[in-house]
Design a protein around this motif. Structure first.
Motif, PDB file in Angstrom:
ATOM      1  N   THR A   1       0.841  -1.197   0.000  1.00 30.07           N
ATOM      2  CA  THR A   1       0.000   0.000   0.000  1.00 30.07           C
ATOM      3  C   THR A   1       0.879   1.251   0.000  1.00 30.07           C
ATOM      4  O   THR A   1       2.038   1.214   0.437  1.00 30.07           O
ATOM      5  N   ILE A   2       0.311   2.352  -0.519  1.00 22.75           N
ATOM      6  CA  ILE A   2       0.980   3.649  -0.423  1.00 22.75           C
ATOM      7  C   ILE A   2      -0.028   4.697   0.045  1.00 22.75           C
ATOM      8  O   ILE A   2      -1.241   4.541  -0.153  1.00 22.75           O
ATOM      9  N   GLN A   3       0.497   5.758   0.670  1.00 22.31           N
ATOM     10  CA  GLN A   3      -0.302   6.896   1.101  1.00 22.31           C
ATOM     11  C   GLN A   3       0.437   8.179   0.735  1.00 22.31           C
ATOM     12  O   GLN A   3       1.680   8.203   0.725  1.00 22.31           O
TER      13      GLN A   3
ATOM     14  N   ILE B   1      -0.184   8.627  -8.338  1.00 21.39           N
ATOM     15  CA  ILE B   1       1.194   8.243  -8.046  1.00 21.39           C
ATOM     16  C   ILE B   1       1.206   6.770  -7.688  1.00 21.39           C
ATOM     17  O   ILE B   1       0.326   6.278  -6.955  1.00 21.39           O
ATOM     18  N   VAL B   2       2.196   6.039  -8.206  1.00 19.64           N
ATOM     19  CA  VAL B   2       2.334   4.612  -7.922  1.00 19.64           C
ATOM     20  C   VAL B   2       3.724   4.332  -7.366  1.00 19.64           C
ATOM     21  O   VAL B   2       4.637   5.161  -7.489  1.00 19.64           O
ATOM     22  N   ALA B   3       3.876   3.148  -6.782  1.00 18.21           N
ATOM     23  CA  ALA B   3       5.188   2.677  -6.316  1.00 18.21           C
ATOM     24  C   ALA B   3       5.273   1.195  -6.623  1.00 18.21           C
ATOM     25  O   ALA B   3       4.285   0.464  -6.469  1.00 18.21           O
TER      26      ALA B   3
ATOM     27  N   GLU C   1       8.207  -2.395  -7.103  1.00 18.12           N
ATOM     28  CA  GLU C   1       9.532  -3.016  -7.075  1.00 18.12           C
ATOM     29  C   GLU C   1       9.913  -3.437  -8.489  1.00 18.12           C
ATOM     30  O   GLU C   1       9.056  -3.868  -9.267  1.00 18.12           O
ATOM     31  N   GLY C   2      11.195  -3.336  -8.816  1.00 14.31           N
ATOM     32  CA  GLY C   2      11.655  -3.721 -10.141  1.00 14.31           C
ATOM     33  C   GLY C   2      11.803  -2.526 -11.053  1.00 14.31           C
ATOM     34  O   GLY C   2      11.725  -1.360 -10.634  1.00 14.31           O
ATOM     35  N   THR C   3      11.970  -2.801 -12.341  1.00 17.95           N
ATOM     36  CA  THR C   3      12.223  -1.736 -13.311  1.00 17.95           C
ATOM     37  C   THR C   3      10.972  -1.279 -14.034  1.00 17.95           C
ATOM     38  O   THR C   3      10.998  -0.281 -14.759  1.00 17.95           O
ATOM     39  N   ALA C   4       9.865  -2.006 -13.902  1.00 16.61           N
ATOM     40  CA  ALA C   4       8.614  -1.652 -14.580  1.00 16.61           C
ATOM     41  C   ALA C   4       7.438  -2.056 -13.708  1.00 16.61           C
ATOM     42  O   ALA C   4       7.561  -2.914 -12.825  1.00 16.61           O
ATOM     43  N   TRP C   5       6.297  -1.435 -13.957  1.00 13.47           N
ATOM     44  CA  TRP C   5       5.099  -1.713 -13.165  1.00 13.47           C
ATOM     45  C   TRP C   5       4.734  -3.196 -13.236  1.00 13.47           C
ATOM     46  O   TRP C   5       4.762  -3.808 -14.299  1.00 13.47           O
ATOM     47  N   ASN C   6       4.376  -3.742 -12.080  1.00  8.41           N
ATOM     48  CA  ASN C   6       3.939  -5.132 -11.969  1.00  8.41           C
ATOM     49  C   ASN C   6       2.804  -5.170 -10.957  1.00  8.41           C
ATOM     50  O   ASN C   6       2.970  -4.724  -9.823  1.00  8.41           O
ATOM     51  N   ASP C   7       1.630  -5.678 -11.380  1.00  6.95           N
ATOM     52  CA  ASP C   7       0.476  -5.704 -10.475  1.00  6.95           C
ATOM     53  C   ASP C   7       0.763  -6.458  -9.191  1.00  6.95           C
ATOM     54  O   ASP C   7       0.173  -6.158  -8.143  1.00  6.95           O
ATOM     55  N   ASP C   8       1.657  -7.446  -9.255  1.00  2.00           N
ATOM     56  CA  ASP C   8       1.944  -8.268  -8.085  1.00  2.00           C
ATOM     57  C   ASP C   8       2.946  -7.611  -7.141  1.00  2.00           C
ATOM     58  O   ASP C   8       3.079  -8.040  -5.985  1.00  2.00           O
ATOM     59  N   LYS C   9       3.679  -6.590  -7.616  1.00  2.00           N
ATOM     60  CA  LYS C   9       4.717  -5.978  -6.789  1.00  2.00           C
ATOM     61  C   LYS C   9       4.601  -4.463  -6.718  1.00  2.00           C
ATOM     62  O   LYS C   9       5.580  -3.774  -6.459  1.00  2.00           O
TER      63      LYS C   9
ATOM     64  N   GLY D   1      -0.926   1.358  -5.589  1.00  3.39           N
ATOM     65  CA  GLY D   1      -1.466   2.569  -6.169  1.00  3.39           C
ATOM     66  C   GLY D   1      -2.145   2.268  -7.498  1.00  3.39           C
ATOM     67  O   GLY D   1      -2.372   1.114  -7.838  1.00  3.39           O
ATOM     68  N   PRO D   2      -2.534   3.296  -8.260  1.00  2.00           N
ATOM     69  CA  PRO D   2      -2.181   4.686  -8.006  1.00  2.00           C
ATOM     70  C   PRO D   2      -3.010   5.321  -6.900  1.00  2.00           C
ATOM     71  O   PRO D   2      -4.184   5.033  -6.739  1.00  2.00           O
TER      72      PRO D   2
END
Length: 443
Positions: free
Chosen positions: A200-202, A266-268, A270-278, A281-282
């Protein structure tokens, strides 16, 4: 109905569904998965001890056998059926008396190795062709089951076995592996149960002028992972980005300067590109339009208030069908319908996941991994988003997705989720009622 609780500053709800299974008498990261090997017929040295009445010494011979399984690529929590076939026993009829058909009952063990150790008890039916006096015992098969409790390669090797004969008197001929373990006959590759993404992000603020920094905090990321924090313009990323390392507890705090007026979230990840599992957000973010007005003009504004993400369920108890003691089988039912209302009006989708506890009763417990579901989800007409049902399969304590909607430029709507559920009840589970809790979490 179970109460719904909202965690501070998050759209997160949990509801408990009591799942009841009735058991009555009479009437639940690899980039490429490894491949399971085919079964192999193996030979191994065996020490067999004839019954004392035969008056003959132990037999040291060779057993030829093969191990097969019904599922060579299971998931953790799955039940695998194992068949141990002895094609050439090392022992034979220890007496001069011919043995009639259907008086032999074999039992044995299969040794597990690799990612999971232990043994599987297997038994065979009381079935055989006639055996002449002092003749060789015929081939036989024994079956049993075990629950996969670890991911990785699991080896299966033939173990000790016993041949019991019931004719005139009860006699046993136990045969043990001389140099255990016997050669590996079968290898299966187990994969982890897919788990729910709880990242999660805030945001410290929901809006700002171009060039203003916004504080972004995250939780439940992988400890020590590099986390990319980036702006979104609809589904596309903007040039506003920064990278931060997650702490030992999986949290982080980053300051992101937002310049792009098109940014909507805004999203956050892990890794070099967006991954739904890691990713998470947004989280909705608005860049204020500070463009100067032309002379002699007036700027008119109206606002639409954002709502919340919520869910309700039609009930909190599910009664599954009963099964018979001694037979076991599949106990089935339907989850109570869950209504999801997404009135946030932002770019974020949602995910509804479930986790199951073991079902407890008079005979102990039925493992949570034995509960499976086939999810469904419908979208009310006019909703900006379209929901998708999760994959059919085991739920277990690791959890699985019931339904979800994707991120988009504008998301929201009303949805109804449900599932057909089935519990695999072992054959000789003690009679009585077994209950566990399925917890649903909306994020």
């Amino acid at each position: 109905m179970a109460s719904l609780r909202s965690a501070p500053r998050r759209h997160r709800w949990a509801a408990a569904l009591g799942v009841t299974a009735l058991v009555v008498t009479g009437s639940g990261f690899l980039t490429a998965p490894a491949l399971a090997a085919a079964s192999q017929v193996v030979d191994f040295a065996t020490h067999c001890v004839p019954p004392p009445i035969a008056g003959i010494p132990p037999i040291d011979g060779t057993t030829t056998a093969e191990i097969t399984v019904d599922e060579p690529a299971p998931k953790v929590g799955d039940t695998v059926t194992v068949t141990y076939t002895v094609t050439k026993p090392a022992a034979g009829n220890p007496v001069d008396i011919a043995l009639p058909a259907d008086i032999m009952t074999p039992t044995g063990k299969v040794a597990l190795g690799g990612a999971q150790t232990g043994g599987v008890t297997v038994t065979g039916p009381k079935k055989n062709p006639p055996v002449p006096g002092k003749g060789t015992f015929p081939a036989f098969s024994m079956t049993g089951t075990f629950t996969v409790d670890a991911p990785g390669s699991i080896t299966l090797s033939p173990g000790d076995y016993n041949i019991h004969t019931s004719y005139i008197m009860e006699l046993d001929t136990p045969c043990t592996v001389k140099n255990p373990p016997a050669p590996v006959s079968q290898t299966i590759v187990a994969t982890p149960q897919p788990s729910a993404n709880e990242r999660t992000i805030q945001l410290g603020t929901a809006s700002g002028n171009p060039g203003d920094p916004v504080t972004v905090t995250g939780a439940k990321f992988t400890a020590g992972a590099d986390v990319v924090v980036v702006g979104r313009a609809g589904a596309a990323e903007t040039a506003d980005r920064t990278t931060v390392k997650a702490t030992a507890t999986g949290g982080f705090s980053a300051s992101l300067t937002v310049n792009d007026k098109a940014t909507t979230g805004i999203v956050a990840y892990e890794g070099t590109a967006w991954n739904d599992d890691k990713g998470a957000g947004p989280a909705a973010y608005t860049v204020n339009d500070d463009t100067p007005l032309p002379a002699n003009s007036q700027k008119l504004s109206s606002s639409v208030a954002a709502g919340t993400l919520s869910m309700t369920q039609a009930g909190d108890t599910v009664s599954l069908t009963s099964v018979d003691f001694g037979k076991g089988g599949t106990s089935t039912g339907d989850l109570n319908a869950v209504t999801i209302k997404d009135f946030r009006g932002g770019p974020a989708g949602w995910s509804l996941t479930g986790k199951m506890t073991d079902l407890t009763g008079p005979g102990g417990k039925i493992d949570a991994g034995r509960l499976s579901w086939t999810p469904s989800c419908t979208t009310e007409a006019g909703s900006p988003s379209t929901c998708a049902a999760g994959s059919a399969g085991a739920v277990g304590s690791a959890g699985a997705t019931l339904a979800s909607t994707p991120n988009g430029a504008l998301t929201g709507g009303e949805f109804t989720a449900g599932a057909k559920v089935s519990l695999d009840v072992p054959a000789f589970t003690a009679p009585g009622t077994y209950s566990g809790v399925l917890t649903l979490t909306l994020t």
